[in-house]
Scaffold this motif. Sequence first.
Motif, mmCIF file in Angstrom:
data_model
loop_
_atom_site.group_PDB
_atom_site.id
_atom_site.type_symbol
_atom_site.label_atom_id
_atom_site.label_comp_id
_atom_site.label_asym_id
_atom_site.label_seq_id
_atom_site.Cartn_x
_atom_site.Cartn_y
_atom_site.Cartn_z
ATOM 1 N N SER A 85 -2.940 8.813 -2.241
ATOM 2 C CA SER A 85 -4.035 8.751 -1.281
ATOM 3 C C SER A 85 -3.702 9.406 0.056
ATOM 4 C CB SER A 85 -4.441 7.298 -1.028
ATOM 5 O OG SER A 85 -3.417 6.589 -0.363
ATOM 6 N N ARG A 125 -4.080 9.072 5.815
ATOM 7 C CA ARG A 125 -5.050 9.542 4.845
ATOM 8 C C ARG A 125 -5.948 10.583 5.514
ATOM 9 N NH1 ARG A 125 -4.726 3.877 3.313
ATOM 10 N NH2 ARG A 125 -4.054 3.735 1.130
ATOM 11 N N GLN A 170 0.848 -1.204 0.000
ATOM 12 C CA GLN A 170 0.000 0.000 0.000
ATOM 13 C C GLN A 170 0.880 1.250 0.000
ATOM 14 O OE1 GLN A 170 -3.086 0.916 -0.821
ATOM 15 N NE2 GLN A 170 -4.263 0.703 1.102
ATOM 16 N N VAL A 171 1.534 1.540 1.141
ATOM 17 C CA VAL A 171 2.444 2.665 1.276
ATOM 18 C C VAL A 171 3.682 2.200 2.018
ATOM 19 C CG1 VAL A 171 2.807 4.955 2.272
ATOM 20 C CG2 VAL A 171 0.599 4.372 1.270
ATOM 21 N N GLY A 214 4.579 3.714 -3.236
ATOM 22 C CA GLY A 214 3.313 3.008 -3.235
ATOM 23 C C GLY A 214 2.178 3.947 -3.609
ATOM 24 N N ARG A 215 1.047 3.783 -2.950
ATOM 25 C CA ARG A 215 -0.131 4.583 -3.261
ATOM 26 C C ARG A 215 -0.097 5.921 -2.527
ATOM 27 N NH1 ARG A 215 -5.614 1.244 -3.066
ATOM 28 N NH2 ARG A 215 -6.228 3.094 -4.258
ATOM 29 N N THR A 216 0.912 6.708 -2.823
ATOM 30 C CA THR A 216 1.110 7.981 -2.128
ATOM 31 C C THR A 216 0.060 9.023 -2.493
ATOM 32 O OG1 THR A 216 2.675 8.719 -3.811
ATOM 33 C CG2 THR A 216 3.572 7.606 -1.875
ATOM 34 N N ASN A 232 8.118 12.884 -3.720
ATOM 35 C CA ASN A 232 7.475 12.111 -2.660
ATOM 36 C C ASN A 232 8.403 11.928 -1.461
ATOM 37 O OD1 ASN A 232 4.830 11.625 -3.690
ATOM 38 N ND2 ASN A 232 5.649 10.055 -5.057
#
Length: 119
Positions: free
Chosen positions: A30, A100, A1-2, A26-28, A77
């Motif tokens: 979000s 989040r 995920q992160v 990853g899913r940064t 990032n």
Amino acid sequence: QVQLVESGGGLVQAGGSLRLSCAASGRTFSLYRMGWFRQAPGKEREFVAAVNWSDGSSYYADSVKGRFTISRDNAKNTVDLQMNSLKPEDTAKYYCAARRLVPIQYDYWGQGTQVTVSS
């Protein structure tokens, strides 16, 4: 995920400076806010600083205001923590964290990097 990876810790004399870095992957997209926390032996983990990805708004613990500066580079990032005028009481393991918008707790954590300030 992160995934979060910290770097930049080390040994420094009182009054000196260190710059910690946190690389997020990853899913940064979000993520809403990045934070730095620290924990010394025998003490609870405490909040140090945080920054919002969207507008760069920053927040600091009273103990580090005027000495530490948090910043983020959205393109890379990465989140940095510039620590100046270090004191022995700043000695701790420093952790990068991410959250989040909801839930409000920090759900993603790095492995930590040790900062030791000698007197």
